[in-house]
Design a protein around this motif. Structure first.
Motif, mmCIF file in Angstrom:
data_model
loop_
_atom_site.group_PDB
_atom_site.id
_atom_site.type_symbol
_atom_site.label_atom_id
_atom_site.label_comp_id
_atom_site.label_asym_id
_atom_site.label_seq_id
_atom_site.Cartn_x
_atom_site.Cartn_y
_atom_site.Cartn_z
ATOM 1 N N ILE A 1 0.818 -1.207 0.000
ATOM 2 C CA ILE A 1 0.000 0.000 0.000
ATOM 3 C C ILE A 1 0.859 1.267 0.000
ATOM 4 O O ILE A 1 0.376 2.342 0.315
ATOM 5 C CB ILE A 1 -0.969 0.019 1.206
ATOM 6 C CG1 ILE A 1 -0.210 -0.222 2.506
ATOM 7 C CG2 ILE A 1 -2.059 -1.004 1.039
ATOM 8 C CD1 ILE A 1 -1.084 -0.066 3.742
ATOM 9 N N ASN A 2 2.132 1.129 -0.351
ATOM 10 C CA ASN A 2 3.012 2.298 -0.335
ATOM 11 C C ASN A 2 3.804 2.424 -1.621
ATOM 12 O O ASN A 2 3.901 1.468 -2.385
ATOM 13 C CB ASN A 2 3.978 2.194 0.841
ATOM 14 C CG ASN A 2 3.241 2.351 2.136
ATOM 15 O OD1 ASN A 2 2.707 3.419 2.417
ATOM 16 N ND2 ASN A 2 3.155 1.291 2.897
ATOM 17 N N GLY B 1 -5.536 1.361 -0.925
ATOM 18 C CA GLY B 1 -4.935 1.953 -2.128
ATOM 19 C C GLY B 1 -3.713 1.148 -2.547
ATOM 20 O O GLY B 1 -2.703 1.175 -1.849
ATOM 21 N N TYR B 2 -3.808 0.419 -3.633
ATOM 22 C CA TYR B 2 -2.684 -0.420 -4.074
ATOM 23 C C TYR B 2 -2.094 0.218 -5.323
ATOM 24 O O TYR B 2 -2.298 -0.267 -6.440
ATOM 25 C CB TYR B 2 -3.167 -1.855 -4.310
ATOM 26 C CG TYR B 2 -3.827 -2.434 -3.077
ATOM 27 C CD1 TYR B 2 -3.044 -2.916 -2.030
ATOM 28 C CD2 TYR B 2 -5.212 -2.439 -2.925
ATOM 29 C CE1 TYR B 2 -3.631 -3.402 -0.870
ATOM 30 C CE2 TYR B 2 -5.800 -2.918 -1.769
ATOM 31 C CZ TYR B 2 -5.004 -3.402 -0.743
ATOM 32 O OH TYR B 2 -5.581 -3.871 0.403
ATOM 33 N N ASP B 3 -1.371 1.318 -5.121
ATOM 34 C CA ASP B 3 -0.926 2.132 -6.256
ATOM 35 C C ASP B 3 0.007 1.386 -7.204
ATOM 36 O O ASP B 3 -0.135 1.473 -8.413
ATOM 37 C CB ASP B 3 -0.230 3.405 -5.741
ATOM 38 C CG ASP B 3 -1.242 4.341 -5.096
ATOM 39 O OD1 ASP B 3 -2.431 4.237 -5.441
ATOM 40 O OD2 ASP B 3 -0.852 5.161 -4.256
#
Lengths: 334, 530
Positions: free
Chosen positions: B44-45, B136-138
């Protein structure tokens, strides 16, 4: 006294609302929101940006976001960091003891050194000591903290090796946080080496953070004492044949304290401001550090609620100062 | 008595001041890192700081071999790729154990359920952990996984099959990236029962060489060597990240031996760090590129002669000397020379203002023209000072009659406007994610990238070569295709390629086994102390 207290407390509510409004508006004036700031070179698809904005409520009109924030505050919810997803209150309570520990030490250093120096300078008015002290204190008050911090690190930590460079404790020690105050937690951990390490880590940051308040306190003590020393009752005390030490400490200093207490109160906000820089230089994990980062990351909840918490703190200290006046000089209560 | 007090006082003071010296204990390596991680889940980062903090804890199916971008076995011992690069079957290792903490004592080792959980968490809304920690899985989206993955199946407890919607050879390198780290399904189930699912991303449990012991925000991250680690056991017992945000203070701590490895030195400090006999400064060419992009859909940059003329009008050497201060090498291709498929036969444009003027005249612009020249407001490894570079370019362009106006915006706005194509010429760059050339060629300059790209350049020959390469398994064949693509790119000149920067890493001499990663991360698996 109760009316005095009520008058002071009633001013707090509008101040809070003003602070929340200002912190909210100011951060929204800065270009970029928390989502855009995090996007790198790759860019972000407009649909994804819109979706994320919607999830955080940033697609709402500004007035609606502000009202929602106030309602949330009224429910006692300070919000969650956009970046770490941790609650702002939890982050604040984790980091605040470090700031408080440093600020208390800095204030103690500033008072314990500044007060006697100011008194001596007043008593020896016009002497080389007086001129020297005033010169040094002007330098101290106008010292850029960042430069001063790096200088003491270079001299005492890198060249002389007397003190550690930064941090709260040597990484060789593993202390479970209990109170959040390293000097207390090491004591509970019953580890003398850790306590020595914690205290030695406090020396340089406390000196750096305490430098400006020290200079201010010394100057204020000197001028306040000079004023009091010319009063009739001091002459009377001297005429009665009292020892100089007794005249200065018991009669003069006590009456000279009021402006000094004001300066101490004001120093708290200065200390919190200075803590932002000092904490950055000394990698001190406190709230100053935390707030600066929240600006860089546009972490709205942290910045808004963090500013509010600091404002509450400053207001409380000022209230405390006002009440102290009341005790020191009953005429102010009316 | 007086003497006794003085001696006692001196001793007390000495003891106090000596308190900071670490006592001789288990082998502890302290790394002065540059910031706090956002949390302990790389899925998630997107920041290097967070990836560095997570790398000791987690593993991926495949790993980058230390110090290289080569793929080596990770949680998968071996893998098969179908001839059309669409089906990837991973055979998982059976000796990998999960770490433990106060909430979790694992009852089983790592298996296919954990892989399914970790990928489905990012992929499927229906996974109970999909929304945990914001959901949020950018990187998952950025690497095009939602479109690329057709199916993930558990064939048995130790075999997992990924089927893609289209052939994609770089997929294997994608699986070595941090976002593809594997979390424990059993831990997730335990936390669900406890009603604290968010702890999965805070009190991390992994299969990596170190387990997380304590994290104090903005202060320290403490890890312990994991006794149950499946790979070569770490040589140090304790690894500490001492979070020190100021670069000057990090270097002071390194000199004072308060840390043994320190992140990101200021370029200005490098000479004094090199002069320090107790330190070694390692260096490694970075996997990056800094460039000036021409917006080819805007006049006059739609004319290749204008783009070539600008390539000849700017003195690249002068920029490298004045701005990169020896920490960059001139770029002639989009990828750095250390990456496989680099085409060294491409010859860079020569600095020749007279030839540039001639080309401009041929393009009907003998009297020059006016343009904007965008400079990023932020510092990046591939571009240390875009404003200064812009000024140097501006003065060179003026010599051939081009009047360039330097434009800049706040970073979010800058990036958004470049993406929208508001510019004529804009500085930007790229840092590679996984060492695969596709990560540069396709991400930056393919036709599919046009909506986001800074050049808006879409060339059929280039695009065919890059697309075909992505669908080819044989690396030699892929390399040939990328070499062709580089020839086309040089010929069409959609960029003025500035430089690939060099990364520096100061360490203390007692540190052994530390290798710089070309991907820019910091890894401590093989590190020891003399």
């Amino acid at each position: 006294m109760i009316r005095f207290l009520f008058r002071r407390v009633s001013l707090i509510v509008p101040t809070f609302i003003g602070v929340t409004f200002l912190s909210f508006m100011l951060i929204h004036l800065v270009p970029g929101d928390p989502i855009e700031v995090r996007v790198g070179e790759r860019g972000i698809a407009p649909a994804r940006l819109a979706q994320l904005r919607h999830e955080f409520g940033y697609d709402q009109p500004l007035w609606k976001q502000f009202v929602d924030y106030e309602v949330q505050l009224a429910h006692g919810d300070l919000g969650r960091s956009v970046v770490t997803r941790e609650s702002v209150w939890r982050e604040f309570t984790t980091l605040f003891p470090a700031t408080l520990e440093l600020a208390v030490c800095a204030l103690l250093f500033a008072t314990l050194v500044g007060l006697p120096l100011g008194v001596i300078a007043a008593v020896r008015r016009g002497s080389a000591f007086d001129y020297g002290l005033m010169g040094v204190s002007v330098t101290g008050a106008s010292m850029p903290i960042f430069w001063w911090g790096l200088m003491v690190i270079l001299v005492f930590s890198v060249f002389l090796g007397w003190t550690p460079v930064s941090g709260r404790i040597s990484d060789a020690f593993f202390i479970e946080p209990w109170s959040g105050f390293m000097t207390v937690d090491c004591w509970f951990a019953d580890d003398a080496g850790a306590c020595r390490s914690a205290w030695s880590h406090l020396i340089l940051p406390a000196i750096v953070l305490g430098t400006v308040p020290l200079a201010t306190i010394a100057r204020m003590t000197r001028s306040s004492m000079l004023e009091v020393l010319n009063e009739d009752y001091i002459r009377t005390a001297r005429a009665k044949g009292l020892a100089v030490r007794r005249v200065v400490i018991v009669h003069a200093l006590r009456n000279a304290l009021i402006p000094i207490v004001t300066v101490l109160g004001l120093s708290v906000s200065a200390l919190l401001g200075g803590a932002i820089l000092t904490e950055t230089i000394f990698s001190w994990p406190g709230i100053g550090h935390w707030l600066i980062e929240s600006i860089q990351r546009r972490d709205y909840p942290v910045l808004q609620s963090g500013t509010l918490l600091v404002a509450i703190l400053v207001i409380m200290v000022n209230l405390g100062v006002d009440l102290t006046y009341g005790f020191l000089n009953p005429r102010i209560r009316r | 008595m007086t003497n006794w007090s003085a001696t006692a006082g001196t001793l007390a003071l000495a003891a106090l001041l000596a308190g900071h010296a670490p006592t001789a204990q288990a082998k502890t390596l302290v790394y002065c890192s540059e910031g706090s991680p956002e949390n302990f889940n790389p899925m998630i980062n997107t920041t290097g700081t967070t990836f560095d903090a997570n790398r000791p804890i987690y593993n991926r199916l495949v790993e980058f071999k230390n110090g290289t971008t080569e793929i080596s076995p990770g949680l998968a011992e071996k893998w098969d790729v179908s001839p059309d690069s669409r089906v990837f079957t991973f055979h998982l290792r059976q000796n990998a154990n999960w770490q433990s903490n106060k909430n979790f004592k694992p009852t089983r080792g790592f298996n296919a359920d954990d892989v399914m959980f970790s990928f489905e968490r990012q992929w499927k809304d229906s996974n109970p952990y999909h929304k945990v920690s914001g959901g949020g899985y950018d990187y998952w989206s950025d690497m095009n996984m939602p479109k690329l993955i057709a199916n993930i199946e558990k064939l048995d407890d130790y075999t997992v099959r990924f089927t893609l919607t289209q052939p994609n050879a770089p997929f294997l390198a994608d699986m070595a990236m941090d976002f593809a780290s594997v979390q424990s399904k059993e831990y997730a189930d335990v936390l669900t029962k406890l009603g604290k699912p968010e702890l999965i991303d805070q009190d991390a449990i992994g299969t990596g060489p170190f387990e997380l012991v304590q994290y104090q925000k903005d202060a320290t991250i403490r890890y312990r060597a994991f006794a149950g680690y499946w790979g070569t056991k770490p040589k140090i017992d304790t690894l500490v990240f001492s979070i020190t945000k100021d670069a000057a203070v990090r270097m002071a701590k390194l000199r004072a031996n308060e840390c043994q490895v320190a992140a990101y030195p200021n370029p200005a400090d490098l000479p004094s760090l090199r002069a320090d006999p107790s330190l070694t400064v390692l260096s490694q060419p970075g996997l990056n590129i800094g460039y000036l992009a021409f917006n080819v859909v805007k006049k006059p940059f739609d004319d290749v002669r204008v783009r070539r003329a600008i390539n000849m009008a700017i003195d690249k050497k002068a920029i490298l000397e004045a701005v990169y201060l020896g920490s960059g090498e001139p770029a002639k291709n989009l990828i750095p020379p250390t990456m496989w498929s680099y085409n060294n036969n491409v010859e860079d444009f020569k600095y020749d203002p007279e030839a540039a003027k001639k080309l401009l005249a041929e393009a009907g612009l003998a009297g020059g023209f006016e343009t904007d020249l965008w400079a990023m407001p932020v510092q990046r490894p591939y571009n240390p000072d875009a404003r200064r570079i812009g000024e140097l370019m501006q003065s060179d362009l003026a010599k051939v009659g081009i009047k360039a106006k330097i434009v800049s915006y706040e970073w979010g706005e800058y990036r958004k406007r470049v993406q929208a194509g508001d510019h004529q010429m804009a500085q930007l760059g790229w840092t590679g994610d996984n060492g695969d050339p596709d990560n540069f060629f396709a991400t930056l300059a393919s036709c599919a990238a046009v909506p986001n790209s800074a050049t808006k350049w879409c060339n059929k020959d280039y695009d065919d070569a890059v697309t075909k390469a992505a669908a080819t398994v044989d690396q030699a064949e892929r390399a040939k295709l990328y070499e062709q693509a580089q020839v086309v790119m040089h010929d069409q000149a959609p960029y003025f390629l500035i430089a690939h920067s060099v990364g520096f890493q100061p360490i203390r001499n007692e540190v052994t086994g530390y290798v710089m990663s070309p991907l820019g991360g910091h890894l401590f698996n093989d590190v020891d102390l003399k």
